[in-house]
Write a protein that holds these residues in place. Structure first.
Motif, PDB file in Angstrom:
ATOM      1  N   LEU A 147      33.242  55.792  13.087  1.00  0.00           N
ATOM      2  CA  LEU A 147      34.279  54.826  12.775  1.00  0.00           C
ATOM      3  C   LEU A 147      34.132  53.578  13.638  1.00  0.00           C
ATOM      4  CD1 LEU A 147      35.549  57.409  11.420  1.00  0.00           C
ATOM      5  CD2 LEU A 147      37.767  56.421  11.998  1.00  0.00           C
ATOM      6  N   SER A 148      33.688  53.771  14.867  1.00  0.00           N
ATOM      7  CA  SER A 148      33.515  52.632  15.769  1.00  0.00           C
ATOM      8  C   SER A 148      32.547  51.624  15.155  1.00  0.00           C
ATOM      9  CB  SER A 148      32.981  53.110  17.122  1.00  0.00           C
ATOM     10  OG  SER A 148      32.782  52.032  17.999  1.00  0.00           O
ATOM     11  N   GLY A 149      32.996  50.394  15.029  1.00  0.00           N
ATOM     12  CA  GLY A 149      32.165  49.348  14.457  1.00  0.00           C
ATOM     13  C   GLY A 149      32.310  49.197  12.958  1.00  0.00           C
ATOM     14  N   ALA A 150      32.928  50.169  12.292  1.00  0.00           N
ATOM     15  CA  ALA A 150      33.108  50.084  10.841  1.00  0.00           C
ATOM     16  C   ALA A 150      34.264  49.135  10.516  1.00  0.00           C
ATOM     17  CB  ALA A 150      33.374  51.466  10.255  1.00  0.00           C
ATOM     18  N   HIS A 151      34.253  48.624   9.305  1.00  0.00           N
ATOM     19  CA  HIS A 151      35.249  47.641   8.867  1.00  0.00           C
ATOM     20  C   HIS A 151      36.260  48.301   7.944  1.00  0.00           C
ATOM     21  CE1 HIS A 151      36.083  43.499   6.774  1.00  0.00           C
ATOM     22  NE2 HIS A 151      37.080  43.885   7.525  1.00  0.00           N
ATOM     23  N   LEU A 152      37.523  48.320   8.363  1.00  0.00           N
ATOM     24  CA  LEU A 152      38.607  48.888   7.571  1.00  0.00           C
ATOM     25  C   LEU A 152      39.384  47.770   6.898  1.00  0.00           C
ATOM     26  CD1 LEU A 152      40.600  51.143   6.692  1.00  0.00           C
ATOM     27  CD2 LEU A 152      41.760  50.818   8.896  1.00  0.00           C
ATOM     28  N   GLY A 153      39.556  47.877   5.599  1.00  0.00           N
ATOM     29  CA  GLY A 153      40.368  46.926   4.856  1.00  0.00           C
ATOM     30  C   GLY A 153      41.684  47.559   4.460  1.00  0.00           C
ATOM     31  N   LEU A 154      42.765  46.860   4.738  1.00  0.00           N
ATOM     32  CA  LEU A 154      44.099  47.332   4.381  1.00  0.00           C
ATOM     33  C   LEU A 154      44.653  46.492   3.237  1.00  0.00           C
ATOM     34  CD1 LEU A 154      45.649  47.627   7.954  1.00  0.00           C
ATOM     35  CD2 LEU A 154      44.627  49.469   6.602  1.00  0.00           C
ATOM     36  N   VAL A 155      45.205  47.148   2.248  1.00  0.00           N
ATOM     37  CA  VAL A 155      45.950  46.445   1.213  1.00  0.00           C
ATOM     38  C   VAL A 155      47.416  46.732   1.518  1.00  0.00           C
ATOM     39  CG1 VAL A 155      46.366  46.162  -1.249  1.00  0.00           C
ATOM     40  CG2 VAL A 155      44.082  46.780  -0.429  1.00  0.00           C
ATOM     41  N   GLY A 156      48.044  45.768   2.168  1.00  0.00           N
ATOM     42  CA  GLY A 156      49.401  45.946   2.668  1.00  0.00           C
ATOM     43  C   GLY A 156      49.388  46.109   4.171  1.00  0.00           C
ATOM     44  N   ALA A 157      50.096  45.213   4.863  1.00  0.00           N
ATOM     45  CA  ALA A 157      50.112  45.249   6.331  1.00  0.00           C
ATOM     46  C   ALA A 157      51.546  45.288   6.839  1.00  0.00           C
ATOM     47  CB  ALA A 157      49.374  44.044   6.904  1.00  0.00           C
ATOM     48  N   GLY A 158      52.365  46.107   6.180  1.00  0.00           N
ATOM     49  CA  GLY A 158      53.715  46.344   6.658  1.00  0.00           C
ATOM     50  C   GLY A 158      53.710  47.340   7.798  1.00  0.00           C
ATOM     51  N   ALA A 159      54.799  48.060   7.958  1.00  0.00           N
ATOM     52  CA  ALA A 159      54.918  48.986   9.089  1.00  0.00           C
ATOM     53  C   ALA A 159      53.822  50.050   9.076  1.00  0.00           C
ATOM     54  CB  ALA A 159      56.297  49.644   9.058  1.00  0.00           C
ATOM     55  N   ILE A 160      53.567  50.650   7.914  1.00  0.00           N
ATOM     56  CA  ILE A 160      52.550  51.708   7.862  1.00  0.00           C
ATOM     57  C   ILE A 160      51.155  51.113   8.014  1.00  0.00           C
ATOM     58  CG2 ILE A 160      51.480  53.459   6.393  1.00  0.00           C
ATOM     59  CD1 ILE A 160      54.253  54.072   5.279  1.00  0.00           C
ATOM     60  N   GLY A 161      50.880  50.016   7.320  1.00  0.00           N
ATOM     61  CA  GLY A 161      49.577  49.382   7.457  1.00  0.00           C
ATOM     62  C   GLY A 161      49.278  49.024   8.904  1.00  0.00           C
ATOM     63  N   GLN A 162      50.260  48.501   9.618  1.00  0.00           N
ATOM     64  CA  GLN A 162      50.029  48.135  11.008  1.00  0.00           C
ATOM     65  C   GLN A 162      49.912  49.363  11.902  1.00  0.00           C
ATOM     66  OE1 GLN A 162      52.019  44.742  12.718  1.00  0.00           O
ATOM     67  NE2 GLN A 162      52.568  43.945  10.710  1.00  0.00           N
ATOM     68  N   SER A 163      50.583  50.452  11.526  1.00  0.00           N
ATOM     69  CA  SER A 163      50.410  51.708  12.259  1.00  0.00           C
ATOM     70  C   SER A 163      48.973  52.208  12.133  1.00  0.00           C
ATOM     71  CB  SER A 163      51.379  52.765  11.710  1.00  0.00           C
ATOM     72  OG  SER A 163      51.130  54.029  12.251  1.00  0.00           O
ATOM     73  N   VAL A 164      48.423  52.109  10.920  1.00  0.00           N
ATOM     74  CA  VAL A 164      47.017  52.475  10.713  1.00  0.00           C
ATOM     75  C   VAL A 164      46.106  51.551  11.513  1.00  0.00           C
ATOM     76  CG1 VAL A 164      45.166  52.608   8.998  1.00  0.00           C
ATOM     77  CG2 VAL A 164      47.453  53.452   8.432  1.00  0.00           C
ATOM     78  N   ALA A 165      46.409  50.257  11.472  1.00  0.00           N
ATOM     79  CA  ALA A 165      45.568  49.276  12.168  1.00  0.00           C
ATOM     80  C   ALA A 165      45.514  49.552  13.665  1.00  0.00           C
ATOM     81  CB  ALA A 165      46.094  47.873  11.901  1.00  0.00           C
ATOM     82  N   ARG A 166      46.651  49.853  14.282  1.00  0.00           N
ATOM     83  CA  ARG A 166      46.660  50.127  15.726  1.00  0.00           C
ATOM     84  C   ARG A 166      45.725  51.271  16.070  1.00  0.00           C
ATOM     85  NH1 ARG A 166      52.198  49.511  14.984  1.00  0.00           N
ATOM     86  NH2 ARG A 166      52.547  51.765  15.117  1.00  0.00           N
ATOM     87  N   ARG A 167      45.775  52.312  15.281  1.00  0.00           N
ATOM     88  CA  ARG A 167      44.926  53.478  15.546  1.00  0.00           C
ATOM     89  C   ARG A 167      43.453  53.157  15.287  1.00  0.00           C
ATOM     90  NH1 ARG A 167      49.939  55.233  14.268  1.00  0.00           N
ATOM     91  NH2 ARG A 167      50.622  57.205  15.202  1.00  0.00           N
ATOM     92  N   ALA A 168      43.198  52.426  14.218  1.00  0.00           N
ATOM     93  CA  ALA A 168      41.819  52.074  13.887  1.00  0.00           C
ATOM     94  C   ALA A 168      41.215  51.160  14.948  1.00  0.00           C
ATOM     95  CB  ALA A 168      41.775  51.402  12.513  1.00  0.00           C
TER      96      ALA A 168
END
Length: 318
Positions: A147-168
């Motif tokens: 996962l390190s270095g991989a590119h994650l795309g989020l469709v939707g950056a509300g509370a859950i999207g940002q929760s995923v982003a923090r972990r990623a």
């Protein structure tokens, strides 16, 4: 005291809060024979997944509030509720951490190819005569990715999207998001790169995760065209709403090798038909709408929906 009817059971912590300020009726679901009588004089109802249709609302002419135990309100006839002046409250942040964790767990599962590797191991593909296990992993074409270095795309950056982003981000991933309602500067401060539209995002990502509400009138957000825009080694995660993804197109993308893997927690309809092409597709993790189903999230949802329902009724909460 107001009368509140629970159409389905919720965590006792929520029931206790309600009982401090209201008369509470607990039913066993939409088929409970007591439902019509309970609705007739209820000031509020609290629902989990049961559809709240016009027929239901027309049995509850005193209703002032509908409490949704969960984030989405697509199981409620919001148009009629608005016409009747019935307020709808939900719990949009109570399952944020649980769905965020689910998404990262699914990402790891797909990147490490756990399903494929375990199937090969259980199926006897690894033998003593074939040398070391790591060597056999290589020869069988089962090498995973980081996962390190991989590119994650989020469709939707509300509370859950940002929760995923923090972990990623903590795992060393790069994160971009499409969200027309998000403040681009706020996203950048959170380490998320804002992207103008889906067409610009899709060709760049190693993983795509959906975190937006469904819209039946719009149809699937991800279909044949969008799968064709993704990299062949990309993976998809949908723990949002089933209607966001064309399930037949997803099955074809996985079977044809234009998508490396997917995790699907939500379906249209639910439960899914076991005859669906999804059940025969390779490299697909299927789970039964369980991303938010943790003990902690269920307690938070019950407490939040109890408090929000009472507040909407004007009842005092402690």
């Amino acid at each position: 005291m107001p009368i509140i009817t629970l159409l389905e059971s919720i965590h006792p912590a929520g029931v206790e809060i309600l009982r401090q300020s209201a008369t509470v009726r607990e039913l066993s679901g939409p088929d409970d024979p007591r439902l019509p009588e309970a609705l007739a004089d209820s000031d509020a109802i609290i629902v989990r997944s049961t559809p709240i249709t016009a027929a239901t609302l027309n049995q509850g002419m005193r209703l002032r509030v509908i409490g949704r135990h969960g984030a989405g309100i697509d199981n409620i006839d919001g148009t009629l509720a608005a016409e009747r002046g019935i307020r709808i409250v939900n719990t949009p942040r109570s399952n944020t951490e649980s769905v965020g964790e689910y998404t990262i767990a699914a990402l790891m599962h797909l990147f490490k190819r756990f399903s494929e590797v375990e199937s090969a191991l259980r199926g006897g593909k690894f033998t003593a005569a074939a040398g070391s296990l790591p060597g056999q992993v290589d020869r069988l074409g089962l090498i995973g990715r980081e996962l390190s270095g991989a590119h994650l795309g989020l469709v939707g950056a509300g509370a859950i999207g940002q929760s995923v982003a923090r972990r990623a981000l903590a795992l060393g991933m790069r994160v971009s998001a499409v969200d027309p309602y998000a403040d681009p500067d706020a996203l950048e401060r959170a380490g998320i790169t804002p992207v103008a539209d889906l067409a610009s995002l899709l060709p760049t990502v190693d993983a795509l995760s959906l975190h937006v509400p469904g819209d039946p009138a719009r149809g699937p957000l991800i279909g044949e065209r969008e799968f064709g825009m993704l990299r062949p080694n990309a993976v998809l995660i949908n723990a949002a709403r089933g209607g966001l993804v064309d399930e037949d197109a997803l099955a074809r993308a996985l079977t044809g090798g234009t998508l490396a893997g997917a995790a699907v927690d939500v379906f249209s309809p639910e439960p899914p038909d076991v005859a669906s092409p999804l059940f025969g597709a390779p490299n697909l993790l299927l789970t039964p709408h369980m991303a938010a189903m943790t003990a902690e999230a269920l307690e938070r949802m019950a407490v939040d929906v109890a408090r929000f329902t009472l507040e909407a009724l004007g009842a005092e909460t402690t």
